[in-house]
Design a protein around this motif. Structure first.
Motif, PDB file in Angstrom:
ATOM      1  N   GLU A 118      -9.047   7.048   5.825  1.00 53.63           N
ATOM      2  CA  GLU A 118      -9.332   5.407   6.375  1.00 53.63           C
ATOM      3  C   GLU A 118      -8.425   4.480   6.328  1.00 53.63           C
ATOM      4  OE1 GLU A 118     -13.200   4.496   5.250  1.00 53.63           O
ATOM      5  OE2 GLU A 118     -14.064   6.819   5.600  1.00 53.63           O
ATOM      6  N   PHE A 119      -7.487   4.700   4.982  1.00 54.91           N
ATOM      7  CA  PHE A 119      -7.312   3.174   4.652  1.00 54.91           C
ATOM      8  C   PHE A 119      -6.157   3.202   5.980  1.00 54.91           C
ATOM      9  CE2 PHE A 119      -2.871   2.300   2.748  1.00 54.91           C
ATOM     10  CZ  PHE A 119      -3.149   1.417   1.878  1.00 54.91           C
ATOM     11  N   ILE A 120      -4.940   4.251   6.373  1.00 58.52           N
ATOM     12  CA  ILE A 120      -4.430   4.346   7.724  1.00 58.52           C
ATOM     13  C   ILE A 120      -4.607   3.406   8.493  1.00 58.52           C
ATOM     14  CG2 ILE A 120      -2.831   5.773   8.725  1.00 58.52           C
ATOM     15  CD1 ILE A 120      -2.214   7.403   5.899  1.00 58.52           C
ATOM     16  N   TYR A 121      -6.164   4.197   8.786  1.00 53.11           N
ATOM     17  CA  TYR A 121      -6.746   3.458  10.193  1.00 53.11           C
ATOM     18  C   TYR A 121      -7.056   1.789  10.322  1.00 53.11           C
ATOM     19  CZ  TYR A 121     -10.112   3.923  14.113  1.00 53.11           C
ATOM     20  OH  TYR A 121     -10.479   3.420  14.992  1.00 53.11           O
ATOM     21  N   ASN A 122      -7.279   1.981  10.026  1.00 52.12           N
ATOM     22  CA  ASN A 122      -7.619   0.060   9.404  1.00 52.12           C
ATOM     23  C   ASN A 122      -6.487  -0.125   8.619  1.00 52.12           C
ATOM     24  OD1 ASN A 122     -10.515   0.419   9.126  1.00 52.12           O
ATOM     25  ND2 ASN A 122     -10.455   1.474   6.393  1.00 52.12           N
ATOM     26  N   LEU A 123      -5.334  -0.038   8.757  1.00 54.51           N
ATOM     27  CA  LEU A 123      -4.233  -0.880   8.675  1.00 54.51           C
ATOM     28  C   LEU A 123      -3.914  -1.836  10.447  1.00 54.51           C
ATOM     29  CD1 LEU A 123      -1.665   1.310   6.372  1.00 54.51           C
ATOM     30  CD2 LEU A 123      -2.789  -1.153   6.011  1.00 54.51           C
ATOM     31  N   SER A 124      -3.383  -2.293  10.295  1.00 60.67           N
ATOM     32  CA  SER A 124      -2.801  -3.344  11.413  1.00 60.67           C
ATOM     33  C   SER A 124      -0.882  -2.296  11.420  1.00 60.67           C
ATOM     34  CB  SER A 124      -2.024  -5.003  10.860  1.00 60.67           C
ATOM     35  OG  SER A 124      -0.576  -5.196  10.483  1.00 60.67           O
ATOM     36  N   VAL A 125      -0.757  -2.609  12.978  1.00 58.08           N
ATOM     37  CA  VAL A 125       0.265  -1.730  13.166  1.00 58.08           C
ATOM     38  C   VAL A 125       0.905  -1.960  12.760  1.00 58.08           C
ATOM     39  CG1 VAL A 125       1.640  -1.815  15.528  1.00 58.08           C
ATOM     40  CG2 VAL A 125      -0.388  -2.019  15.862  1.00 58.08           C
ATOM     41  N   ASP A 126       1.659  -3.631  12.000  1.00 55.10           N
ATOM     42  CA  ASP A 126       2.672  -3.834  11.466  1.00 55.10           C
ATOM     43  C   ASP A 126       2.428  -3.168   9.956  1.00 55.10           C
ATOM     44  OD1 ASP A 126       3.279  -5.689  13.789  1.00 55.10           O
ATOM     45  OD2 ASP A 126       3.119  -7.951  12.300  1.00 55.10           O
ATOM     46  N   MET A 127       1.315  -3.339   9.125  1.00 61.14           N
ATOM     47  CA  MET A 127       1.466  -2.108   8.524  1.00 61.14           C
ATOM     48  C   MET A 127       1.644  -1.122   8.488  1.00 61.14           C
ATOM     49  SD  MET A 127       1.320  -4.694   6.262  1.00 61.14           S
ATOM     50  CE  MET A 127       1.547  -3.619   4.760  1.00 61.14           C
ATOM     51  N   SER A 156      10.957  -1.999   4.285  1.00 59.26           N
ATOM     52  CA  SER A 156       9.111  -1.591   4.060  1.00 59.26           C
ATOM     53  C   SER A 156       8.301  -2.322   2.638  1.00 59.26           C
ATOM     54  CB  SER A 156       9.604   0.222   4.127  1.00 59.26           C
ATOM     55  OG  SER A 156       9.877   1.095   2.984  1.00 59.26           O
ATOM     56  N   TRP A 157       9.177  -1.447   1.498  1.00 60.34           N
ATOM     57  CA  TRP A 157       8.838  -1.686   0.713  1.00 60.34           C
ATOM     58  C   TRP A 157       7.895  -3.880   0.298  1.00 60.34           C
ATOM     59  CZ3 TRP A 157       4.841   0.931  -1.337  1.00 60.34           C
ATOM     60  CH2 TRP A 157       5.442   2.710  -1.392  1.00 60.34           C
ATOM     61  N   ALA A 158       9.178  -3.888   0.618  1.00 63.48           N
ATOM     62  CA  ALA A 158       9.151  -5.279   0.673  1.00 63.48           C
ATOM     63  C   ALA A 158       8.368  -6.335   1.299  1.00 63.48           C
ATOM     64  CB  ALA A 158      10.238  -6.399   1.205  1.00 63.48           C
ATOM     65  N   GLY A 159       8.062  -5.823   2.732  1.00 59.52           N
ATOM     66  CA  GLY A 159       6.305  -5.843   4.059  1.00 59.52           C
ATOM     67  C   GLY A 159       5.871  -5.313   2.975  1.00 59.52           C
ATOM     68  N   ILE A 160       5.146  -4.609   2.493  1.00 58.79           N
ATOM     69  CA  ILE A 160       4.097  -3.876   1.980  1.00 58.79           C
ATOM     70  C   ILE A 160       3.624  -4.931   0.714  1.00 58.79           C
ATOM     71  CG2 ILE A 160       3.196  -2.161   0.635  1.00 58.79           C
ATOM     72  CD1 ILE A 160       4.325   0.108   2.793  1.00 58.79           C
ATOM     73  N   ALA A 161       4.820  -5.412   0.817  1.00 56.89           N
ATOM     74  CA  ALA A 161       4.723  -6.447  -1.147  1.00 56.89           C
ATOM     75  C   ALA A 161       4.261  -8.073  -1.168  1.00 56.89           C
ATOM     76  CB  ALA A 161       5.650  -6.217  -2.119  1.00 56.89           C
ATOM     77  N   ILE A 177       1.909 -13.907   2.600  1.00 59.92           N
ATOM     78  CA  ILE A 177       3.526 -14.019   3.482  1.00 59.92           C
ATOM     79  C   ILE A 177       2.140 -13.490   4.706  1.00 59.92           C
ATOM     80  CG2 ILE A 177       5.121 -14.369   4.556  1.00 59.92           C
ATOM     81  CD1 ILE A 177       7.091 -13.637   2.305  1.00 59.92           C
ATOM     82  N   GLY A 178       1.630 -14.356   5.424  1.00 57.63           N
ATOM     83  CA  GLY A 178       0.888 -14.902   6.102  1.00 57.63           C
ATOM     84  C   GLY A 178       1.764 -14.538   7.705  1.00 57.63           C
ATOM     85  N   ASN A 179       2.836 -15.479   7.997  1.00 54.87           N
ATOM     86  CA  ASN A 179       3.894 -15.166   9.417  1.00 54.87           C
ATOM     87  C   ASN A 179       4.363 -13.968   9.610  1.00 54.87           C
ATOM     88  OD1 ASN A 179       5.810 -15.538  11.544  1.00 54.87           O
ATOM     89  ND2 ASN A 179       5.591 -17.208  11.036  1.00 54.87           N
ATOM     90  N   ARG A 180       4.053 -13.419  10.812  1.00 56.76           N
ATOM     91  CA  ARG A 180       5.062 -12.217  10.976  1.00 56.76           C
ATOM     92  C   ARG A 180       6.363 -12.190  10.617  1.00 56.76           C
ATOM     93  NH1 ARG A 180       2.761  -9.161  15.559  1.00 56.76           N
ATOM     94  NH2 ARG A 180       4.270  -7.966  15.502  1.00 56.76           N
TER      95      ARG A 180
END
Length: 191
Positions: free
Chosen positions: A3-12, A75-80, A85-88
């Motif tokens: 469920e955690f993975i399913y609810n993530l956005s494509v970027d995440m 990857s870990w900076a993108g997650i953290a 940071i809301g801007n993709r």
């Protein structure tokens, strides 16, 4: 977990997928490195800037190990920073810069570690033409041995010395090493 993975956005999903892959590879590389089994896996980089034949070679920037380090940081900076940071585009830029910083830090750490493996053993040939200080007076005209104190690669050494000077060379006198004899004895002259 599903469920955690399913609810993530494509970027995440992309960040998490890259993080899982890079972390797994990093753990495997670390285990291989610490057990000494990575010596011939093609992922070693030359951090000294020299190849084995003594030629010049630049740092190997494009290696599998550096790719893994970049992907870890990215990857870990993108997650953290995703909640901050809301801007993709800005998030991806921060993640990219962090990945580059991971590579830079890796190079700095490896250069420092490579310094630990340098051969700093004493070689008497390194004293030729160097300035030394007489420690034990050196008799005149090769009538006996004295000792000099000399710094080689940051460490002090006492070496037997002789001279063909007309007068005795007293302690505390600066001399120059002009010849090496029998790998243990040096000839000196007053400055």
């Amino acid at each position: 977990m599903i469920e955690f993975i399913y609810n993530l956005s494509v970027d995440m999903k992309v960040y998490w997928g890259i993080a899982a892959f890079a972390t797994l590879i990093f753990i495997l590389q670390s285990i291989l490195t610490f057990t000494g089994m990575d010596a011939h896996d093609g992922t070693n980089a030359d951090f000294s800037g020299h190849d084995l034949q003594g030629g010049e070679e630049p740092f190997q920037l494009f290696t599998f190990r550096n790719l893994v380090n970049f992907l870890l940081g990215f990857s870990w900076a993108g997650i953290a920073f995703s909640d901050i940071i809301g801007n993709r585009i800005l998030l991806m830029t921060v993640a990219f810069v962090t990945g580059v910083l991971f590579i830079a830090v890796f190079f700095l750490i490896m250069r420092q570690l490579m310094k630990l493996s340098e051969d700093n053993s004493f070689n008497i040939n390194n004293v030729l033409n160097q300035i030394a200080e007489v420690y034990i007076p050196i008799p005149e005209k090769k009538k006996g041995k004295g000792k000099i104190s000399i710094s080689v690669r940051g460490s002090m050494h006492e070496i037997d010395a002789i001279s063909d000077c007309e007068t005795r060379i007293p302690s505390g006198t600066n001399v120059r090493v002009v010849k090496i004899e029998n790998e243990a004895l040096v000839w000196v002259e007053k400055l």
